[in-house]
Design a protein around this motif. Structure first.
Motif, PDB file in Angstrom:
ATOM      1  N   PRO A 101      63.072 -29.473  27.701  1.00  0.00           N
ATOM      2  CA  PRO A 101      62.898 -30.920  28.139  1.00  0.00           C
ATOM      3  C   PRO A 101      61.846 -31.459  27.465  1.00  0.00           C
ATOM      4  O   PRO A 101      61.786 -32.719  27.457  1.00  0.00           O
ATOM      5  N   GLY A 102      61.010 -30.790  26.231  1.00  0.00           N
ATOM      6  CA  GLY A 102      60.355 -31.701  25.263  1.00  0.00           C
ATOM      7  C   GLY A 102      61.366 -32.376  24.188  1.00  0.00           C
ATOM      8  O   GLY A 102      60.994 -32.980  23.673  1.00  0.00           O
ATOM      9  N   TYR A 103      62.724 -31.894  24.058  1.00  0.00           N
ATOM     10  CA  TYR A 103      63.284 -32.426  23.022  1.00  0.00           C
ATOM     11  C   TYR A 103      63.579 -33.581  22.691  1.00  0.00           C
ATOM     12  O   TYR A 103      63.399 -34.196  21.524  1.00  0.00           O
ATOM     13  N   HIS A 104      63.656 -34.444  23.999  1.00  0.00           N
ATOM     14  CA  HIS A 104      63.957 -35.844  23.825  1.00  0.00           C
ATOM     15  C   HIS A 104      62.760 -36.585  22.914  1.00  0.00           C
ATOM     16  O   HIS A 104      62.945 -37.670  22.457  1.00  0.00           O
ATOM     17  N   GLN A 105      61.723 -36.024  22.867  1.00  0.00           N
ATOM     18  CA  GLN A 105      60.528 -36.711  22.295  1.00  0.00           C
ATOM     19  C   GLN A 105      60.460 -36.436  20.892  1.00  0.00           C
ATOM     20  O   GLN A 105      59.974 -37.106  19.958  1.00  0.00           O
ATOM     21  N   PHE A 106      61.369 -35.503  20.303  1.00  0.00           N
ATOM     22  CA  PHE A 106      61.464 -35.282  18.945  1.00  0.00           C
ATOM     23  C   PHE A 106      62.928 -35.490  18.438  1.00  0.00           C
ATOM     24  O   PHE A 106      63.379 -35.193  17.147  1.00  0.00           O
ATOM     25  N   ALA A 107      63.936 -35.855  19.035  1.00  0.00           N
ATOM     26  CA  ALA A 107      65.246 -35.916  18.740  1.00  0.00           C
ATOM     27  C   ALA A 107      65.641 -36.838  17.627  1.00  0.00           C
ATOM     28  O   ALA A 107      66.570 -36.756  16.864  1.00  0.00           O
ATOM     29  N   GLN A 108      64.709 -37.937  17.422  1.00  0.00           N
ATOM     30  CA  GLN A 108      64.922 -38.813  16.326  1.00  0.00           C
ATOM     31  C   GLN A 108      64.308 -38.088  14.765  1.00  0.00           C
ATOM     32  O   GLN A 108      64.757 -38.724  13.806  1.00  0.00           O
ATOM     33  N   GLN A 109      63.504 -37.107  15.138  1.00  0.00           N
ATOM     34  CA  GLN A 109      62.667 -36.442  13.946  1.00  0.00           C
ATOM     35  C   GLN A 109      63.875 -35.049  13.595  1.00  0.00           C
ATOM     36  O   GLN A 109      63.471 -35.033  12.289  1.00  0.00           O
ATOM     37  N   ASN A 142      76.028 -30.272  25.529  1.00  0.00           N
ATOM     38  CA  ASN A 142      76.701 -30.770  26.945  1.00  0.00           C
ATOM     39  C   ASN A 142      76.585 -29.513  27.886  1.00  0.00           C
ATOM     40  O   ASN A 142      77.417 -29.674  28.847  1.00  0.00           O
ATOM     41  N   TYR A 143      75.564 -28.944  28.206  1.00  0.00           N
ATOM     42  CA  TYR A 143      75.307 -27.953  28.926  1.00  0.00           C
ATOM     43  C   TYR A 143      75.047 -28.258  30.350  1.00  0.00           C
ATOM     44  O   TYR A 143      75.955 -27.699  31.360  1.00  0.00           O
ATOM     45  N   LEU A 144      74.299 -29.285  30.657  1.00  0.00           N
ATOM     46  CA  LEU A 144      74.253 -29.911  31.902  1.00  0.00           C
ATOM     47  C   LEU A 144      73.665 -31.455  31.708  1.00  0.00           C
ATOM     48  O   LEU A 144      73.078 -31.745  30.648  1.00  0.00           O
ATOM     49  N   ASP A 145      73.705 -32.075  32.697  1.00  0.00           N
ATOM     50  CA  ASP A 145      73.418 -33.551  32.856  1.00  0.00           C
ATOM     51  C   ASP A 145      71.903 -33.517  32.742  1.00  0.00           C
ATOM     52  O   ASP A 145      71.401 -33.237  33.986  1.00  0.00           O
ATOM     53  N   ASP A 146      71.148 -33.779  31.652  1.00  0.00           N
ATOM     54  CA  ASP A 146      69.538 -33.563  31.441  1.00  0.00           C
ATOM     55  C   ASP A 146      69.166 -34.498  30.297  1.00  0.00           C
ATOM     56  O   ASP A 146      69.336 -34.073  29.210  1.00  0.00           O
ATOM     57  N   GLU A 147      68.796 -35.486  30.940  1.00  0.00           N
ATOM     58  CA  GLU A 147      68.319 -36.688  29.803  1.00  0.00           C
ATOM     59  C   GLU A 147      67.095 -35.921  28.908  1.00  0.00           C
ATOM     60  O   GLU A 147      67.001 -36.315  27.858  1.00  0.00           O
ATOM     61  N   GLU A 148      66.144 -35.250  29.693  1.00  0.00           N
ATOM     62  CA  GLU A 148      65.062 -34.903  28.880  1.00  0.00           C
ATOM     63  C   GLU A 148      65.344 -33.864  27.818  1.00  0.00           C
ATOM     64  O   GLU A 148      65.080 -33.824  26.590  1.00  0.00           O
ATOM     65  N   SER A 149      66.449 -32.985  28.074  1.00  0.00           N
ATOM     66  CA  SER A 149      66.918 -31.875  27.052  1.00  0.00           C
ATOM     67  C   SER A 149      68.265 -32.521  26.243  1.00  0.00           C
ATOM     68  O   SER A 149      68.690 -31.736  25.491  1.00  0.00           O
ATOM     69  N   MET A 150      68.304 -33.884  26.586  1.00  0.00           N
ATOM     70  CA  MET A 150      69.439 -34.473  25.619  1.00  0.00           C
ATOM     71  C   MET A 150      70.826 -33.691  25.974  1.00  0.00           C
ATOM     72  O   MET A 150      71.633 -33.536  25.045  1.00  0.00           O
ATOM     73  N   ASN A 151      70.851 -33.244  27.070  1.00  0.00           N
ATOM     74  CA  ASN A 151      72.196 -32.736  27.705  1.00  0.00           C
ATOM     75  C   ASN A 151      72.370 -31.241  27.130  1.00  0.00           C
ATOM     76  O   ASN A 151      73.558 -30.734  27.192  1.00  0.00           O
ATOM     77  N   LYS A 152      71.296 -30.810  26.524  1.00  0.00           N
ATOM     78  CA  LYS A 152      71.328 -29.491  25.831  1.00  0.00           C
ATOM     79  C   LYS A 152      70.784 -28.353  26.374  1.00  0.00           C
ATOM     80  O   LYS A 152      69.781 -28.682  27.115  1.00  0.00           O
ATOM     81  N   ALA A 153      71.133 -27.082  25.938  1.00  0.00           N
ATOM     82  CA  ALA A 153      70.401 -25.966  26.224  1.00  0.00           C
ATOM     83  C   ALA A 153      70.196 -25.008  25.179  1.00  0.00           C
ATOM     84  O   ALA A 153      71.101 -25.083  24.379  1.00  0.00           O
TER      85      ALA A 153
END
Length: 207
Positions: free
Chosen positions: A141-149, A185-196
């Motif tokens: 769930p913390g990934y969305h904060q760093f996805a641009q980096q 595309n593991y799960l519809d999860d905005e915080e994880s950018m749909n990843k796991a």
């Protein structure tokens, strides 16, 4: 500390399990994503050993659901591995791995060792059944904060190295699990950018 008891849940526990889900995932979380009575019945009928409940002073404070699969490192989604939450068509009694599809803890009981107890029980089940490993698709769930980096693999490496902290993945690492692969595309999860992240704990008998 109040003793925490781990026991199998049954269909009779459904209302109590639903109370935990309501508290853990309040609106605007979609109610249709809470466990249904039919799904709980399917868990109990298909693989009762994997249907676990945490209880303290007679109060249900958490739950965890697992199934057995034949391990492969191929990409998959939560819906595929969990049979959309019913596990009937994805549980493989002759498989070699326990796969966790859900852990839920009352917010008022978080930080008191409930999830840790559930994970200990899962490891004990792996050993008891002679399985090779425990697996789970771990949210990040913390990934969305760093996805641009950085990409997801770099994020996972940074968390594993202790350079970043992720509320879910860091907890998993503390339980002795290690990252295996990023699942898109593991799960519809905005915080994880749909990843796991597929994480694994190996049965010491096979280590």
């Amino acid at each position: 500390m109040t003793p925490i008891l781990i026991r199998p849940y049954t269909l009779e526990d459904y209302d109590k399990l639903l109370d935990v889900q309501r508290e853990a995932f309040p609106p605007p979380f979609p109610e249709e994503l809470w466990w249904s009575r039919e799904q709980i019945a399917a868990h109990v009928e298909t693989f009762p050993e994997g249907a676990m409940l945490a209880e303290a002073d007679g109060i249900v404070v958490g739950s965890a659901t697992s199934l057995i699969v034949q391990h492969r490192h191929e990409p998959h989604t939560w819906a595929e591995v969990a049979d959309n939450g019913y596990i009937r068509n994805s549980h493989q009694p002759n498989g070699d791995s326990l796969y966790g599809i859900d852990v839920c803890v009352r917010p008022s009981w978080r930080g008191q060792g409930v999830a840790q107890k559930l994970y200990e029980a899962r490891k004990e089940l792996v050993v008891k059944l002679g399985l090779k490993r425990y697996l789970a698709g771990c949210r990040i769930p913390g990934y969305h904060q760093f996805a641009q980096q950085m990409d997801a693999n770099e994020y996972v490496e940074a968390v594993a190295a202790g350079k970043l902290r992720d509320t879910v993945l860091s907890f998993m690492l503390k339980q002795g699990l290690h990252p295996v692969a990023v699942l898109d595309n593991y799960l519809d999860d905005e915080e994880s950018m749909n990843k796991a992240v597929l994480v694994e704990w190996t049965n010491p008998a096979f280590g």
